[in-house]
Design a protein around this motif. Structure first.
Motif, short mmCIF file in Angstrom:
data_model
loop_
_atom_site.label_atom_id
_atom_site.label_comp_id
_atom_site.label_asym_id
_atom_site.label_seq_id
_atom_site.Cartn_x
_atom_site.Cartn_y
_atom_site.Cartn_z
N SER A 91 -6.53 34.15 -13.55
CA SER A 91 -7.63 33.30 -13.97
C SER A 91 -7.76 32.08 -13.05
CB SER A 91 -7.42 32.82 -15.40
OG SER A 91 -7.55 33.90 -16.29
N VAL A 123 -10.84 27.90 -15.59
CA VAL A 123 -10.68 28.66 -16.83
C VAL A 123 -9.41 28.22 -17.54
CG1 VAL A 123 -10.18 30.97 -17.72
CG2 VAL A 123 -12.03 30.65 -16.08
N GLY A 160 -7.06 38.40 -15.80
CA GLY A 160 -7.52 37.19 -15.16
C GLY A 160 -9.02 37.24 -14.92
N TRP A 161 -9.67 36.10 -15.04
CA TRP A 161 -11.12 36.05 -14.82
C TRP A 161 -11.52 34.67 -14.32
CZ3 TRP A 161 -14.71 33.16 -17.82
CH2 TRP A 161 -14.16 32.48 -18.90
N ALA A 162 -12.73 34.61 -13.80
CA ALA A 162 -13.28 33.37 -13.28
C ALA A 162 -14.73 33.25 -13.73
CB ALA A 162 -13.21 33.35 -11.75
#
Length: 70
Positions: free
Chosen positions: A42, A46, A65-67
């Motif tokens: 991430s 975040v 994980g992300w954005a």
């Protein structure tokens, strides 16, 4: 300090959509925030804001994980 930790293991974490995870969304102060998967984990934004992404269709919680999308 800056982090907002969220606990709870009762959320759905398996996306029921085809294809899986068609769109990621989160909420920041009541406004929708679009997200994209991030294989490197991430983004700092975040993590610092404690945002949680869910599938925009079935509301399953995204654990990877992300954005925030551009």
């Amino acid at each position: 300090m800056f982090f907002r930790w969220r606990s709870g293991g009762s959320e759905v974490t398996t996306c029921a959509c085809t294809p899986e995870w068609p769109e990621l969304v989160s909420s920041l102060d009541g406004h929708p925030v679009r997200g994209v998967p991030s294989p490197g984990g991430s983004s700092p934004m975040v993590l610092m804001l404690g945002l949680v992404a869910v599938c925009g269709r079935c509301a399953a919680r995204y654990r990877g994980g992300w954005a925030v999308a551009d």
